[in-house]
Write an enzyme that holds these catalytic residues in place. Structure first.
Site, PDB file in Angstrom:
ATOM      1  N   HIS A 273       0.858  -1.179   0.000  1.00  7.19           N
ATOM      2  CA  HIS A 273       0.000   0.000   0.000  1.00  7.19           C
ATOM      3  C   HIS A 273       0.895   1.230   0.000  1.00  7.19           C
ATOM      4  O   HIS A 273       1.713   1.416   0.892  1.00  7.19           O
ATOM      5  CB  HIS A 273      -0.913   0.014   1.227  1.00  7.19           C
ATOM      6  CG  HIS A 273      -1.907   1.143   1.214  1.00  7.19           C
ATOM      7  ND1 HIS A 273      -3.182   1.006   0.693  1.00  7.19           N
ATOM      8  CD2 HIS A 273      -1.802   2.434   1.621  1.00  7.19           C
ATOM      9  CE1 HIS A 273      -3.818   2.158   0.792  1.00  7.19           C
ATOM     10  NE2 HIS A 273      -3.010   3.044   1.356  1.00  7.19           N
ATOM     11  N   CYS A 274       0.737   2.076  -1.015  1.00  7.58           N
ATOM     12  CA  CYS A 274       1.599   3.250  -1.180  1.00  7.58           C
ATOM     13  C   CYS A 274       0.860   4.501  -0.711  1.00  7.58           C
ATOM     14  O   CYS A 274      -0.156   4.874  -1.313  1.00  7.58           O
ATOM     15  CB  CYS A 274       2.023   3.395  -2.642  1.00  7.58           C
ATOM     16  SG  CYS A 274       3.059   4.848  -2.944  1.00  7.58           S
ATOM     17  N   PRO A 275       1.339   5.179   0.321  1.00  7.77           N
ATOM     18  CA  PRO A 275       0.651   6.398   0.784  1.00  7.77           C
ATOM     19  C   PRO A 275       0.756   7.546  -0.205  1.00  7.77           C
ATOM     20  O   PRO A 275      -0.075   8.453  -0.199  1.00  7.77           O
ATOM     21  CB  PRO A 275       1.372   6.726   2.097  1.00  7.77           C
ATOM     22  CG  PRO A 275       2.725   6.102   1.966  1.00  7.77           C
ATOM     23  CD  PRO A 275       2.526   4.867   1.154  1.00  7.77           C
TER      24      PRO A 275
ATOM     25  N   HIS B  40      -3.202   4.552  -2.448  1.00  5.69           N
ATOM     26  CA  HIS B  40      -3.807   3.346  -3.004  1.00  5.69           C
ATOM     27  C   HIS B  40      -2.787   2.214  -2.917  1.00  5.69           C
ATOM     28  O   HIS B  40      -1.607   2.442  -2.665  1.00  5.69           O
ATOM     29  CB  HIS B  40      -4.198   3.562  -4.455  1.00  5.69           C
ATOM     30  CG  HIS B  40      -5.547   3.002  -4.810  1.00  5.69           C
ATOM     31  ND1 HIS B  40      -6.034   1.838  -4.267  1.00  5.69           N
ATOM     32  CD2 HIS B  40      -6.512   3.454  -5.666  1.00  5.69           C
ATOM     33  CE1 HIS B  40      -7.237   1.611  -4.755  1.00  5.69           C
ATOM     34  NE2 HIS B  40      -7.559   2.572  -5.605  1.00  5.69           N
TER      35      HIS B  40
END
Length: 423
Positions: free
Chosen positions: A121-123, A127
């Site tokens: 999960h990439c902040p 997403h």
């Protein structure tokens, strides 16, 4: 239509995307401003080509960033099941999504959905990175690194020329004395050089990991699964064959395409010879079983606040040695029990145990069904962890004590059970 527009708006109204967009705009605008004085595009073909290339890199970075966030990783449908019911035995069940996890799918606690081929999960894009947007995300990283290298060269060249402007004028080299630096242009120029170099280092490392994942056809989560599989087989003649390694070039083709569109359907995957669709999922079930065997039960002796920095309640030693992960910290009360699966010197990771709801002795089947949690009313048998909400996370070790069963008590209970069977 309105809900879709609002969803897009909220997707970017988050500190991660807002920060990333601000960095891209800041570096782009400052580079164009200084480049207009250092190597004007209207005076030579080289200057025009230089600025055109930079604008293309900046636009490509922004485009792939937006697409990676908007397209998303793609989620498994809620209550998903395999076409063949017999295949359910090889898959893990997700109590939150109330369905089975397809091969290479994992549940993201932040998106609250099962993500197809989840990597992480990439902040920054707010997403997950997965099957649907892996190509867009990797292109975003690549263009960002190359664009920031180009920007660093322009900014450093312009700052050098601006700082030496008086020297050029003094010696009559007026053609080089084109960059004028005021106080704010100097501060912003140096600041954006630092930003660009920071992006090159940080994003460059992430790009390296993503490129390695694509070449090996292995996500970050699957790296961890493979590492545990090899650890479980240490000292034995058995080896685990990773099913999705098809060779370097074929691995790249599983992600790379001119349109950045995902390859396949996200459910069925091309596997290596000697493997099948459930080779990895069976290994995951085996590791889950081994994990349950290592589980220990702890009882809470002191209240746990759930704070990431519990300085006042737990002291400096606990705060100075936190687990290096973004996993949740949980709040617990005295008397709560937790199943612990991971240990650190000052922290434990586990899942809170809830008391089962007792069914009434007298009552209709309909009344009993109402007492059951919703997930228990599904057609398939569920484990205890799917019956109630799962509260998992880290908590300070000094607040808990391990519960150990007394050997004599266990022997007496076993003797009683054997005696009961004989009767």
């Amino acid at each position: 239509m309105t809900s879709g527009i609002l969803a897009i708006f909220w997707r970017f109204f988050h500190w991660g995307p807002l920060t990333a967009i601000s960095i891209i705009k800041s570096i782009t605008f400052m580079t164009l401003y200084l480049n207009a004085m250092w190597w004007p595009p209207n005076r030579s073909f080289g200057g025009f080509l230089n600025q055109t290339i930079f604008l293309m890199l900046s636009a490509s970075t922004g485009f792939n960033f937006v697409m990676a966030s908007l397209v998303g990783p793609k989620f498994l449908p809620l209550r998903w099941r395999p076409k063949n019911p017999e295949d359910e035995q090889f898959l893990q069940y997700c109590g939150t999504c109330e369905g089975f996890k397809a091969p290479r799918s994992h549940h993201c606690r932040k998106c609250d959905r099962c993500v197809i081929k989840m990597d992480h999960h990439c902040p920054w894009i707010n997403h997950c990175v997965g099957w649907g947007n892996h190509a867009y995300f990797t292109c975003f990283l690549a263009f960002a690194v190359v664009g920031c290298i180009h920007a660093t060269v322009i900014l450093c060249g312009a700052l050098y020329a601006g700082l030496h402007r008086d020297w050029y004028v003094y010696y009559g080299q007026y053609s080089k004395a084109t960059v004028y630096l005021g106080l704010w242009s100097l501060i912003l120029g140096v600041f954006n050089v630092g930003l660009a170099i920071g992006v090159i280092i940080a994003v460059g490392m992430l790009l390296f990991f993503q490129a390695r994942a694509i070449v090996n056809n292995r996500t970050g989560i699957e790296d961890w699964i493979l590492e545990k599989a090899q650890h479980l087989r240490e000292g034995t003649d058995h080896t685990f064959q990773y099913p999705y390694d098809l060779g370097k070039w074929k691995n790249v083709k599983q992600v790379a395409s001119w349109t950045c569109a995902p390859v396949g359907n996200g459910i069925e995957w091309v596997v290596a010879e000697g493997c099948d669709q459930f080779t990895l999922t069976r290994e995951q079930l085996l590791q889950k079983s081994a994990k349950r065997a290592r589980t220990r039960t702890y009882s809470i002796l002191k209240p746990v606040s759930g704070s990431w920095v519990p300085l006042w309640s737990q002291g400096c030693r606990v705060c100075l040695s936190p687990p290096l992960t973004d996993e949740a910290r949980i709040k617990l009360d005295v008397g709560d029990k937790v199943r612990v699966t991971r240990w650190r010197k000052h922290w434990l990771f586990g899942e809170k145990i809830f008391e089962e709801i007792e069914e009434p002795k007298n009552g209709t089947k309909k009344d009993k069904k109402k007492k059951q949690p919703k997930s228990q009313q599904q057609s398939e048998p569920l484990t205890e962890t799917h019956k109630l909400p799962r509260i998992r996370g880290w908590f300070p070790r000094q607040c808990a004590v391990e519960l150990v069963e007394d050997d004599d008590e266990v022997e007496q209970q076993q003797h009683f059970n054997d005696k009961k069977k004989h009767k």
